[in-house]
Enzyme design. Structure first.
Site, PDB file in Angstrom:
ATOM      1  N   ASN A 114      59.476  -8.570  93.914  1.00  0.00           N
ATOM      2  CA  ASN A 114      58.723  -9.751  94.334  1.00  0.00           C
ATOM      3  C   ASN A 114      57.626  -9.259  95.274  1.00  0.00           C
ATOM      4  OD1 ASN A 114      57.744 -12.109  95.374  1.00  0.00           O
ATOM      5  ND2 ASN A 114      59.720 -12.910  96.040  1.00  0.00           N
ATOM      6  N   ARG A 168      58.564 -11.101  89.719  1.00  0.00           N
ATOM      7  CA  ARG A 168      58.289 -12.505  89.995  1.00  0.00           C
ATOM      8  C   ARG A 168      56.776 -12.682  90.003  1.00  0.00           C
ATOM      9  NH1 ARG A 168      57.711 -15.488  95.647  1.00  0.00           N
ATOM     10  NH2 ARG A 168      57.454 -17.586  94.824  1.00  0.00           N
ATOM     11  N   HIS A 183      58.417 -22.663  92.616  1.00  0.00           N
ATOM     12  CA  HIS A 183      59.875 -22.493  92.809  1.00  0.00           C
ATOM     13  C   HIS A 183      60.639 -22.745  91.500  1.00  0.00           C
ATOM     14  CE1 HIS A 183      59.327 -23.836  97.284  1.00  0.00           C
ATOM     15  NE2 HIS A 183      59.369 -22.517  97.227  1.00  0.00           N
ATOM     16  N   ARG A 234      53.335 -26.436 106.149  1.00  0.00           N
ATOM     17  CA  ARG A 234      52.389 -27.096 105.223  1.00  0.00           C
ATOM     18  C   ARG A 234      52.543 -28.610 105.303  1.00  0.00           C
ATOM     19  NH1 ARG A 234      54.468 -23.793 100.267  1.00  0.00           N
ATOM     20  NH2 ARG A 234      53.973 -21.694 100.982  1.00  0.00           N
ATOM     21  N   GLU A 268      67.205 -16.554  93.063  1.00  0.00           N
ATOM     22  CA  GLU A 268      66.049 -16.312  92.198  1.00  0.00           C
ATOM     23  C   GLU A 268      66.074 -14.896  91.626  1.00  0.00           C
ATOM     24  OE1 GLU A 268      63.970 -18.182  95.569  1.00  0.00           O
ATOM     25  OE2 GLU A 268      62.432 -18.701  94.116  1.00  0.00           O
TER      26      GLU A 268
END
Ligand code: ADP
Length: 397
Positions: free
Chosen positions: A7, A90, A179, A240, A384
């Site tokens: 990743n 990823r 996601h 965010r 993940e």
């Protein structure tokens, strides 16, 4: 087969070596500050202590070399180089081109490049990781697993913005969602835990981490998700904003004489629960402590966060015409019984009740709804890396 999962971020690289037979993690770690002073690799071979090596990593090639060295060195290595059968990467944005994971070839690399303007910070870094692995492990098959792929089943009515249609046609401006690997893994795992066929279920997955998103999964397919063209839309997150009126941007620019870049930075890095708590923290552990001590900013931030999650759950229940189970995952969703409890209190309209004892769970699969609950509430830790390793194995075995 031993699968290396990569990743790659702009200055970091997370990795895990996973055995596809046992699905055990053989080693995992992180290269930090790539291209910056003070770079280091930190990794933990299974069952051993954490190892840290501080060494300059001017670029990702050097980082991958250090990962391979860490995995294969004579002293505390865990594998021989030739035993690494495949690499899973990823990739953040697959645009509309990629609806599932694919074996990487030059055509795929070109296509990832083509959608890079949709994720200008992430896709180029992901590509650097691919090229670096090609150099260090020539001939080893590689697979791209996209954050956006799972959400490609969304119907047009869910993914279109109310903009002139030509903007979608010309520039691909639409909602993509992120996601996806997590939403896919958790929804499949939830169906297994419920002992039901995913094709007969209406699920809502709440991925609540530093970045947070929520998705509606009906009959095994994503029909809506909260993130949009970029990961800024949707829930209030660590730093965010999530959904806001787009006019806010121009309004702040005029008031503060700031640029678009300034405001974009504000919306991404200084907002969310961090900004709402008056810069107290973006970490829910700090916010929970402060909330319980009566801190007004922490309460304001957490209340706005849990309100927004519950509002999305309500709208997704409407979108699916009901809901069988609501799953909590990622850092906050897996670990914070406090935040889960506050969200679930807002779900009484669904007939949802929480088992307070079960809701103390941290980081484990567990049903947390009460015996009388009309909807199943569950904690399903995401994984993940395992999902990437599984896809990689399937395509390379
Ligand atoms: P990301 O991958 O988006 O960086 P994670 O899914 O790792 O995020 O979640 C990180 C967040 O999880 C932290 O910022 C923190 O707020 C939250 N978190 C982790 N452990 C706990 C805990 N025990 N209680 C509350 N929140 C926690």
């Amino acid at each position: 087969m031993k699968i290396l999962v990569i990743n790659c971020g702009s200055s970091s690289l997370k990795f895990q070596l996973i055995d596809s037979d046992s699905e055990a993690v053989i080693c995992k770690g992180l290269c930090e500050r790539i291209g910056i002073d003070g770079s280091q690799i930190v990794y933990t071979p299974a069952g051993k202590d954490k190892i840290t090596k501080v060494e300059p990593m001017p670029d990702h090639n050097k980082a991958i070399e250090m990962v391979i060295e860490a995995l294969t060195n004579a002293e505390n290595g865990v594998v021989k180089l030739e035993e690494i059968g495949a690499v899973g990467h990823r990739i953040v944005h697959g645009g509309e081109k990629f609806t599932k994971s694919v074996v990487i070839n030059e055509e795929v690399i070109k296509a990832i490049e083509e959608v890079s303007d949709l994720a200008p910070l992430h896709n180029p870094a992901n590509l650097i990781g691919i090229r670096a692995c090609e150099k260090v492990m020539p001939g080893v098959p590689m697979v791209a697993v996209f954050d956006t792929a799972f959400h490609q089943t969304m119907p047009q009515e869910a993914y279109l913005y109310g903009l002139p249609y030509s903007y979608y046609e010309k520039y691909g401006i639409r909602r993509y969602g992120f996601h996806g690997t997590s939403h896919s893994y958790v929804s499949k795992r939830a169906a297994e835990l419920l002992g039901k066929d995913i094709k007969d279920l209406k699920l809502i997955v709440c991925h609540l981490g530093n970045g947070a998103s929520i998705s509606a999964v009906k009959d095994g397919k994503c029909i809506d998700t909260s993130m949009g063209l970029t990961p800024l839309e949707g829930l209030i997150m660590g730093t965010r904003t999530g959904d806001i009126d787009p006019s806010v941007v121009e309004f702040i620019m005029k008031k503060e004489g700031s640029t678009v870049a300034d405001v974009t930075n504000l919306l991404n890095k200084k907002s969310g629960v961090f900004g709402l708590s008056n810069d107290l923290s973006s970490d829910f552990r700090d916010l929970e402590d402060a909330y319980l001590k009566g801190d007004e900013g922490a309460k304001r931030a957490v209340d706005a966060f849990t309100y927004r999650v519950a509002k999305y759950i309500g709208s997704y229940t409407a979108a699916m015409g009901g809901v069988d189970a609501i799953c909590f995952t990622a850092g906050v969703g897996e670990n914070s019984g406090f935040t889960r409890g506050l969200i679930c209190e807002r779900l009484s309209f669904l007939g949802a009740t929480v088992d307070a004892e079960a809701n103390k769970v941290r980081g484990e699969e567990k049903t947390i709804s009460g015996a009388d609950s009309k909807v199943t509430l569950m904690v399903v830790p995401t994984n993940e890396e395992l999902a990437i390793a599984r896809d990689t194995f399937e395509l390379c075995k």
